[in-house]
Enzyme design. Structure first.
Site, PDB file in Angstrom:
ATOM      1  N   ASP A 334      38.623  63.991  32.114  1.00  0.00           N
ATOM      2  CA  ASP A 334      39.067  65.350  32.443  1.00  0.00           C
ATOM      3  C   ASP A 334      38.984  65.562  33.959  1.00  0.00           C
ATOM      4  OD1 ASP A 334      39.884  67.949  31.970  1.00  0.00           O
ATOM      5  OD2 ASP A 334      37.841  68.697  31.731  1.00  0.00           O
ATOM      6  N   GLU A 337      42.872  65.390  38.188  1.00  0.00           N
ATOM      7  CA  GLU A 337      44.100  65.548  39.022  1.00  0.00           C
ATOM      8  C   GLU A 337      43.908  64.992  40.419  1.00  0.00           C
ATOM      9  OE1 GLU A 337      42.584  67.978  37.211  1.00  0.00           O
ATOM     10  OE2 GLU A 337      43.940  67.590  35.557  1.00  0.00           O
ATOM     11  N   ASP A 441      44.347  73.267  29.420  1.00  0.00           N
ATOM     12  CA  ASP A 441      43.746  74.555  29.072  1.00  0.00           C
ATOM     13  C   ASP A 441      44.768  75.600  28.647  1.00  0.00           C
ATOM     14  OD1 ASP A 441      41.490  73.225  29.712  1.00  0.00           O
ATOM     15  OD2 ASP A 441      41.198  74.201  31.662  1.00  0.00           O
TER      16      ASP A 441
HETATM   17  C1  GLC Z   1      38.430  71.636  31.563  1.00  0.00           C
HETATM   18  C2  GLC Z   1      39.085  70.953  30.363  1.00  0.00           C
HETATM   19  C3  GLC Z   1      38.518  71.511  29.087  1.00  0.00           C
HETATM   20  C4  GLC Z   1      37.006  71.331  29.088  1.00  0.00           C
HETATM   21  C5  GLC Z   1      36.392  71.981  30.318  1.00  0.00           C
HETATM   22  C6  GLC Z   1      34.902  71.701  30.444  1.00  0.00           C
HETATM   23  O1  GLC Z   1      38.782  72.959  31.604  1.00  0.00           O
HETATM   24  O2  GLC Z   1      40.475  71.066  30.402  1.00  0.00           O
HETATM   25  O3  GLC Z   1      39.093  70.899  27.970  1.00  0.00           O
HETATM   26  O4  GLC Z   1      36.463  71.879  27.931  1.00  0.00           O
HETATM   27  O5  GLC Z   1      37.021  71.510  31.486  1.00  0.00           O
HETATM   28  O6  GLC Z   1      34.661  70.352  30.548  1.00  0.00           O
END
Ligand code: GLC
Length: 758
Positions: A334, A337, A441
């Protein structure tokens, strides 16, 4: 200035100026195609011709101020693909950028998003489709005004490929032959997966898992979001997980896999092993002042691995030991980017603005930068394997791709011979070789339930097949009705995970009481029932690059009506899904493409090229089967590897079918050495029954499907049909009003095994 190169019969490469990329992911091994397709030069501009007809022509290009663009015209063209985008599928009239960006507010006009795939398909009814792949890792743009359109990148040149069809599927096949296709995922990754930010302790996660089993809700995976770590330090276990190995083992004994989140930001903290070992090999991205670049993410001040370097990727791969030692099965990449929420430089700027002693617009705007990414790390510098320096703007779009390569390496080191499962938020063309992706998200909005379809279908057309969205929505609170409708749709998405944000209400299947749970469970069970069909779609995606979840226009690109169908999709060749995407709705209109379609619920037949009002009470989702196809199902399961032997069911819809079904061990890489089963079944109807032809195209894996039950769903006669399989008359019988036959799959496979392989 402009160079045209023929790669093969179907692919041409155009180069303008001097493009410079830190990596090149394209592999143009010869693709077989006997087609009359040419890109020819005409007064220093090019034209694209097929069978002598002009499909498109260049009307100009420009290279100035570090930006290169080309402008084309192709009359009547519509544009699809572009990787991960909000909005509707057809991008005619839309301007887009490709810059990997974390912006959690997915408004309809949000652009860019997390994943950049500078690829699109131009198509119009009656004409061959063409693909354009802009082979640039730099920030790029696509201005699809209408008949004329332009695209380009922030570089002193661009290189792009023009890829012939004629069908949209042909374009996707050729494009993915260049940038890569997905390997077979572990079979459990096709099951239902449960997540939330966060199951923060072992007890919480175990409670969820136990409840799944107690309530008989099939589920394969439990996710651990950032709170499993010690103070968000990557590759650590926090206080909530004092004995990770025993925790994972408990889950394993119930048939669950564990996937843990990994973010690229490494806490800058002396004595923290990951930081210290990284520092030793100078693993982190630099600032202009040659110091490590520092940005704020969950753990506070962080440094960021420079994945452009092979030795950094190797080092990163080895950090996974602590997770894999505990028995973790998958990695969730995650914030890659990379998302940098704040920097010290911004603090300085805000301080300066505060000194002006009034709350200015500039100050508010800067503060907003903490939530909405506006800076793309211009101050970050990367170094490649040859010591050459690259600005972040040339690396950002491939940062997650390079991280995924490193993560795959971790699996190769710690789980040799096993398939990998990586889920990535950001990505670039070719990400499918390394990762599944989800759309980030989203929110618990009806509008998102709908728009997720176009986003995933755009990704599919761009080569990324293993996609899905947070079922139930991430931000905000799902209503019971929304969770039901989203799960109904999610059961047909390639990636099927329920996930929600911190601070939101629970949305596990039981969160809204028994009635809701009953319906949600029914659709999760349906997902498992359809496993043989789904898995075969994954196999096709692996072999051909053709998406699992497909826009209807792929079915008939000559039907312009299908270009604007954003709220229906096909799964594989035979299933059409039309989810309900409005609250309180008990029906929806459905446009069906040419041919005949059979409603899976009541076997009603609909003639295509028409719009119908289709009833869909809350516990039903309209699903149609293309007439004359076979849908494969299997027995109920609690999780994918639940049982050692299963029955394979083949349901014939219509009077004839030609179908294949694929099976392998679902966990090792042995399918690459031919250890799999591929059965081919064809059925014809005659006056008194059916003639079935069964062939094992491949039968080199012991297999879990032992028995095969063939059901003739469209038989309307009161008498039992006479059914012959490979010429031999079989005993048929009625069950629930449908005639069926059973046969022993193993026995028939051995006697019909063919030597020709696909
Ligand atoms: C980001 C991710 C989400 C995750 C959060 C905390 O927003 O896209 O899926 O739950 O981070 O790690």
């Amino acid at each position: 200035m402009q160079k045209i190169q023929r790669i093969n019969d179907a692919i041409f490469r155009i180069t303008l100026g001097n493009p410079l990329n830190p990596i090149d992911i394209v592999n143009t091994t010869d693709v077989e195609c006997k087609c009359d397709f040419r890109v020819v030069e005409n007064k220093s501009l090019f034209s694209i011709l097929s069978n002598g007809e002009e499909l498109a022509k260049e009307i100009g290009f420009s290279i100035e101020n570090g930006k290169t663009s080309v402008r084309l015209i192709s009359s009547g063209a519509h544009f699809f693909g572009f990787g991960e985008k909000m909005g509707f599928l057809d991008k005619r009239g839309v301007h887009m950028k490709m810059v990997n960006t974390d912006n959690p507010l997915h408004t309809p006009d949000l652009d860019p998003m997390y994943i950049s795939i500078p690829f699109f398909i131009a198509v119009s009814p009656g004409k061959p489709a063409m693909g354009f792949y802009l082979n640039s890792t730099a920030f790029s743009f696509f201005d699809m005004d209408g008949d004329t359109y332009s695209f380009g990148a922030q570089d002193n040149g661009i290189e792009f490929y023009i890829i012939y069809g004629p069908s949209v599927s042909d374009v996707v096949k050729r494009f993915t032959s260049m940038v890569g296709r997905m390997p077979m995922p572990p079979a459990w990754a096709i099951g239902y997966q449960q997540s939330r930010w966060s199951y923060a302790t072992a007890d919480q996660a175990l409670k969820i898992a136990r409840k799944m089993r107690e309530d008989g809700i099939p589920c394969d995976v439990i996710y651990l979001d950032i709170d499993y770590m010690d103070g968000y330090r990557v590759f650590t276990w926090g206080d909530g997980f004092t004995n990770p190995k025993s925790f994972v083992n408990k889950l394993k004994s119930m048939g669950f896999k564990v996937v843990t989140i990994v973010d690229p930001g490494v806490k800058k903290e002396n004595g923290y092993d990951v930081f210290e070992t990284g520092k030793k090999i100078k693993a982190f991205c630099k600032s202009e002042d040659e110091e490590d670049f520092v940005g704020y993410v969950w753990p506070g001040r962080c440094v960021f691995p420079d994945f452009l370097r092979a030795d950094v990727r190797e080092w990163w791969a080895r950090q996974h030991k602590v997770l894999f030692d505990a028995g973790v099965d998958g990695i969730w990449n995650d914030m890659n980017e990379p998302s940098v929420v704040w920097t010290d430089k911004k603090t300085e700027e805000v301080k300066a603005l505060l000194n002006e002693n009034e709350v200015s617009f500039a100050l508010l705007d800067r503060m907003k930068g903490a939530f909405v990414q506006k800076d793309y790390g211009d101050e970050i510098i990367h170094t490649d394997d040859h010591g050459e320096k690259w600005p972040h703007s040339k690396v950002r779009n491939v940062y997650a791709l390079l991280e995924s390569i490193a993560t795959l390496k971790a699996f190769e080191i710690y789980k040799p011979g096993k398939r990998h499962f990586v889920l990535s938020r950001a990505g670039f063309a070719g990400i499918q070789k390394y990762s599944a992706v989800w759309t980030g998200d989203n929110s618990s909005w009806w509008e998102h339930l709908e728009s997720e379809m176009s986003t995933s279908m755009g990704l599919g057309l761009s080569g990324v097949c293993f996609t899905g969205s947070d079922v139930g929505g991430f931000g905000g609170n799902a209503t019971p009705e929304l969770l039901i409708r989203w799960t109904e749709m999610g059961a047909f998405l390639p990636f099927f995970r329920n996930h929600t944000a911190i601070g939101t209400d629970s949305q596990e299947p039981w969160a809204f009481g028994e009635e809701v749970e009953k319906i949600v469970k029914r659709y999760i069970k349906l997902r498992y029932e359809l496993f043989p069909y789904m898995y075969t779609c994954f196999y096709d995606a692996h072999k051909t690059g053709i998406p699992i979840m497909r826009p209807l226009l792929m079915y008939d690109q000559d039907d312009l009506n299908l270009y604007s169908v954003n709220d229906e999709f096909m799964v594989g060749d035979s299933i059409l899904v039309a989810p309900v995407v409005r609250p309180n709705a008990t029906w929806r209109s459905v446009y069906l493409p040419q041919g005949k379609w059979i409603d899976m619920r009541d076997m009603r037949i609909y003639k295509g090229k028409h719009v119908y009002k289709i009833m869909a009470p809350l516990d039903e989702i309209p699903v149609f089967v293309k007439e004359n196809s076979m849908i494969f199902r299997t027995d109920p399961m609690n999780y994918i590897f639940d049982r050692e032997s299963l029955t394979l069911y083949g349901d014939l819809y219509g009077q004839k079918a030609f179908a294949k079904v694929y099976e392998d061990d679902g966990e090792t890489l042995e399918y690459n050495d031919g250890k799999y089963n591929l059965y081919e079944i064809s059925v014809e109807t005659n006056s008194d029954g059916y003639s079935v032809n069964f062939k094992a195209l491949k039968h080199d894996y012991s297999g879990r499907y032992k028995k095969f039950t063939l059901s003739f769903m469209s038989w309307e006669n009161m008498n039992l049909p006479v059914v012959k399989v490979n010429g031999k008359v079989m005993k048929s019988y009625f069950a629930q009003g449908t005639p069926r036959i059973n046969f022993d799959l193993k026995e028939w496979s051995s006697s019909t095994k063919s030597t020709d392989e696909r």
